[in-house]
Design a protein around this motif. Structure first.
Motif, PDB file in Angstrom:
ATOM      1  N   GLU A 196       0.813  -1.217   0.000  1.00  0.00           N
ATOM      2  CA  GLU A 196       0.000   0.000   0.000  1.00  0.00           C
ATOM      3  C   GLU A 196       0.848   1.270   0.000  1.00  0.00           C
ATOM      4  O   GLU A 196       0.308   2.372  -0.078  1.00  0.00           O
ATOM      5  CB  GLU A 196      -0.921   0.012   1.228  1.00  0.00           C
ATOM      6  CG  GLU A 196      -1.828  -1.197   1.339  1.00  0.00           C
ATOM      7  CD  GLU A 196      -2.828  -1.263   0.190  1.00  0.00           C
ATOM      8  OE1 GLU A 196      -3.218  -0.182  -0.317  1.00  0.00           O
ATOM      9  OE2 GLU A 196      -3.217  -2.376  -0.189  1.00  0.00           O
ATOM     10  N   HIS A 198       3.271   3.908  -1.623  1.00  0.00           N
ATOM     11  CA  HIS A 198       3.617   4.413  -2.947  1.00  0.00           C
ATOM     12  C   HIS A 198       4.601   5.569  -2.770  1.00  0.00           C
ATOM     13  O   HIS A 198       4.209   6.692  -2.442  1.00  0.00           O
ATOM     14  CB  HIS A 198       2.355   4.861  -3.683  1.00  0.00           C
ATOM     15  CG  HIS A 198       1.302   3.793  -3.766  1.00  0.00           C
ATOM     16  ND1 HIS A 198       1.443   2.663  -4.540  1.00  0.00           N
ATOM     17  CD2 HIS A 198       0.092   3.676  -3.126  1.00  0.00           C
ATOM     18  CE1 HIS A 198       0.367   1.892  -4.409  1.00  0.00           C
ATOM     19  NE2 HIS A 198      -0.456   2.482  -3.550  1.00  0.00           N
ATOM     20  N   SER A 273       0.825   7.993   1.274  1.00  0.00           N
ATOM     21  CA  SER A 273       0.442   7.240   0.077  1.00  0.00           C
ATOM     22  C   SER A 273      -1.046   7.307  -0.207  1.00  0.00           C
ATOM     23  O   SER A 273      -1.468   7.047  -1.340  1.00  0.00           O
ATOM     24  CB  SER A 273       0.860   5.771   0.223  1.00  0.00           C
ATOM     25  OG  SER A 273       2.256   5.649   0.392  1.00  0.00           O
ATOM     26  N   SER A 274      -1.862   7.619   0.801  1.00  0.00           N
ATOM     27  CA  SER A 274      -3.310   7.567   0.636  1.00  0.00           C
ATOM     28  C   SER A 274      -3.988   8.758   1.312  1.00  0.00           C
ATOM     29  O   SER A 274      -4.133   8.772   2.541  1.00  0.00           O
ATOM     30  CB  SER A 274      -3.870   6.269   1.221  1.00  0.00           C
ATOM     31  OG  SER A 274      -5.274   6.281   1.238  1.00  0.00           O
ATOM     32  N   ASP A 276      -7.094   9.404   1.351  1.00  0.00           N
ATOM     33  CA  ASP A 276      -8.306   8.914   2.011  1.00  0.00           C
ATOM     34  C   ASP A 276      -8.007   8.369   3.401  1.00  0.00           C
ATOM     35  O   ASP A 276      -8.746   8.623   4.359  1.00  0.00           O
ATOM     36  CB  ASP A 276      -8.976   7.831   1.157  1.00  0.00           C
ATOM     37  CG  ASP A 276      -9.564   8.386  -0.136  1.00  0.00           C
ATOM     38  OD1 ASP A 276      -9.830   9.602  -0.185  1.00  0.00           O
ATOM     39  OD2 ASP A 276      -9.730   7.611  -1.093  1.00  0.00           O
ATOM     40  N   LEU A 277      -6.923   7.589   3.506  1.00  0.00           N
ATOM     41  CA  LEU A 277      -6.526   7.067   4.814  1.00  0.00           C
ATOM     42  C   LEU A 277      -6.141   8.210   5.741  1.00  0.00           C
ATOM     43  O   LEU A 277      -6.507   8.223   6.922  1.00  0.00           O
ATOM     44  CB  LEU A 277      -5.355   6.097   4.659  1.00  0.00           C
ATOM     45  CG  LEU A 277      -4.734   5.594   5.968  1.00  0.00           C
ATOM     46  CD1 LEU A 277      -5.733   4.754   6.745  1.00  0.00           C
ATOM     47  CD2 LEU A 277      -3.468   4.805   5.690  1.00  0.00           C
ATOM     48  N   ASN A 278      -5.421   9.162   5.222  1.00  0.00           N
ATOM     49  CA  ASN A 278      -4.968  10.301   6.014  1.00  0.00           C
ATOM     50  C   ASN A 278      -6.163  11.027   6.628  1.00  0.00           C
ATOM     51  O   ASN A 278      -6.149  11.417   7.802  1.00  0.00           O
ATOM     52  CB  ASN A 278      -4.176  11.260   5.125  1.00  0.00           C
ATOM     53  CG  ASN A 278      -3.294  12.192   5.936  1.00  0.00           C
ATOM     54  OD1 ASN A 278      -3.142  12.039   7.138  1.00  0.00           O
ATOM     55  ND2 ASN A 278      -2.731  13.170   5.270  1.00  0.00           N
ATOM     56  N   MET A 292      -6.805  -1.568   5.047  1.00  0.00           N
ATOM     57  CA  MET A 292      -5.792  -2.103   4.128  1.00  0.00           C
ATOM     58  C   MET A 292      -5.486  -3.572   4.384  1.00  0.00           C
ATOM     59  O   MET A 292      -4.645  -4.158   3.694  1.00  0.00           O
ATOM     60  CB  MET A 292      -4.490  -1.296   4.264  1.00  0.00           C
ATOM     61  CG  MET A 292      -4.638   0.183   3.951  1.00  0.00           C
ATOM     62  SD  MET A 292      -3.139   1.072   4.383  1.00  0.00           S
ATOM     63  CE  MET A 292      -3.143   0.890   6.158  1.00  0.00           C
TER      64      MET A 292
END
Length: 496
Positions: A196, A198, A273-274, A276-278, A292
């Motif tokens: 996950e 990047h 990397s995300s 949305d997660l942040n 994830m």
């Protein structure tokens, strides 16, 4: 199992009777390296991953966040290490040793602040553990909604309160188990989420201003070791007097810093990397991390998340009970732990079932109470640095003894440093704290909306001012204390 083994097992499980009393030499055991276990176990929580998202929220790049986080984490636990030396030198809890600097009854003010901070921390950790367990159950299809959260709350609070009431020996054994289990499962989590990450997206995060960098660093100091300084001697007080001071500092710092450093790196990579997660981490800092994971790892994740958070909450409820006693409550230590447990449950219920947002009030809580604790820490560290002898344990309990009753200097220093500190921080989203930041304009830092508004300069300012004032003005007071004659027989009365 023979009778001897039965007796040993019973001894291991008995409720600790020590409260604010001095630990006698016969009961002091172990080596400094054993401090690794409680400090690592209390800080191996996967909440450390969420701090990666919190750090990037200051508008800094990956490298800025990593440097600020690493420096902030190590520095903050180094403060804990220095305070822990006082435990070895004085055989009493942190907020009793603080009486040498603040007087026997004058110390009730910092003890009350310490109590509020530790109760707040244990409440936040218990709420996070409850939310994490409920999220995992929902993803597994084992329930959802209020009933799931209630079950999770009962299980988590039972673990925390039971360990807090049982006391030191049970906590040390529990933390060893938590360290091993959570350490292994955390490594497995890191391996599973590697796809996950990047790097191109992480590298593209723009750099922030100097104010943003400093704000990130100070937030890390406040969120990690500074939240533990008021409890740092509660465990080292059981070590023999001959234990190495360097070993106490080193193992406390290493044990506390190791897991947060590793978790921060992965947290920054995942959040960077995300987007949305942040964003999701702000609402549910632990549960958001399950998105994830493959379904088969959700149960192990629940174990590592809950145990890691419980490990921190257990140390907090033990120390909050001691702080409550030091603030003036006349009750056995287990009763104080039960009182704190009841408050913890009430606070957890509010966060889990009624609060709309976790991160915003949590950050406001950290900064607002972190400033007077930073001021107390500055006074404590300077007082400890000025001392050439171990504490007179008997006089820590005698208002008429060498440490005095309500000395004005240390209390005035904490109040003044706190007022300066509050004037240099802002919590703009919390209306009840809108009065903070009143020095940012007069000092040319751009006011409450300027580049330095969210740098949290007040935390380090309070620490530095309190240390400098005490070191410069408190020398004669410490020398007078150390030259005073001992009271015959008083030490035996304290141990009795």
């Amino acid at each position: 199992m023979d009778d001897t083994q039965d007796a040993r097992a019973g001894a291991r499980l008995k409720v600790e009777t020590h409260g604010l009393d001095v630990i006698g030499d016969a009961d002091r055991k172990g080596r400094p390296r054993q401090l690794f276990w409680p400090w690592f176990g209390a800080n191996v929580s996967v909440l450390g991953l969420s701090y990666g998202s919190f750090a990037l929220g200051f508008g800094v790049s990956f490298w800025q966040a990593l440097i600020a986080g690493a420096v902030g984490i190590v520095f903050s636990f180094l403060l804990c290490g220095f305070v822990a030396v006082a435990g070895k030198r004085g055989s009493a809890p942190t907020m009793v040793l603080s009486r040498a600097a603040f007087g026997v009854r004058g110390n009730r003010l910092p003890s009350a602040i310490s109590w509020m901070l530790t109760v707040g921390w244990e409440t936040a950790l218990t709420a996070l553990a409850t939310l994490a367990a409920a999220t995992v159950f929902e993803r597994l299809g084992w329930g959802g909604g209020t009933s799931t959260k209630v079950i999770a709350l009962v299980v988590v609070t039972a673990l925390v309160v039971a360990a807090g009431v049982m006391g030191f020996d049970v906590i040390m054994r529990l933390q060893t188990v938590i360290t091993v289990v959570t350490g292994v499962l955390t490594v497995m989590y890191a391996v599973l989420v590697l796809p996950e990450i990047h790097w191109d997206a992480v590298r593209a995060i723009p750099s922030g201003s100097a104010g943003s960098f400093v704000g990130t660093l100070i937030f890390m100091v406040t969120g990690f070791g500074l939240g533990w300084v008021n409890a740092a001697a509660d465990y080292s007080r059981y070590l023999p007097r001959r234990s190495s001071s360097a070993g106490v500092v080193g193992w406390t710092t290493f044990g506390g810093s190791l897991a947060p450093l590793v978790l921060l790196v992965f947290g920054l990579l995942l959040a960077g990397s995300s987007p949305d997660l942040n964003k999701a981490v702000a609402g549910d800092p632990i549960g958001a991390l399950t998105t994830m994971l493959p379904t088969w790892f959700l149960i192990p994740f629940a174990v590592v998340a809950v145990l890691g958070l419980v490990g921190g909450a257990v140390l907090d409820i033990y120390s909050s009970g001691l702080a409550l006693l030091a603030a003036g409550l006349r009750a056995p230590r287990p009763v104080a732990a039960l009182i704190d447990g009841a408050l913890m449950v009430a606070g957890t219920v509010y966060i889990v079932f009624f609060a709309d947002d976790f991160l915003t009030p949590f950050m406001a809580f950290l900064i607002t109470l972190g400033i007077p604790i930073a001021a107390w820490c500055g006074v404590m560290l300077a007082d400890l640095a000025l001392r050439r002898r171990d504490y007179d344990e008997a006089d820590l309990y005698r208002p008429a003894g060498r440490y005095g009753d309500v000395p004005l200097l240390p209390i005035a220093v904490v109040v003044a440093a706190t007022l300066v500190g509050w004037g240099l921080v802002t919590n703009g989203t919390e209306q009840w704290l809108a009065w903070q930041g009143y020095l940012l304009g007069p000092l040319g830092l751009g006011g409450r909306q300027g580049d330095w508004a969210y740098a949290n300069l007040g935390v380090l300012a309070a620490l530095a001012l309190a240390f400098a004032a005490t070191f410069l003005l408190g020398r004669s007071r410490v020398r007078a204390q150390e030259s005073a004659p001992a009271t015959p027989g008083a030490a035996d009365e304290v141990r009795a």
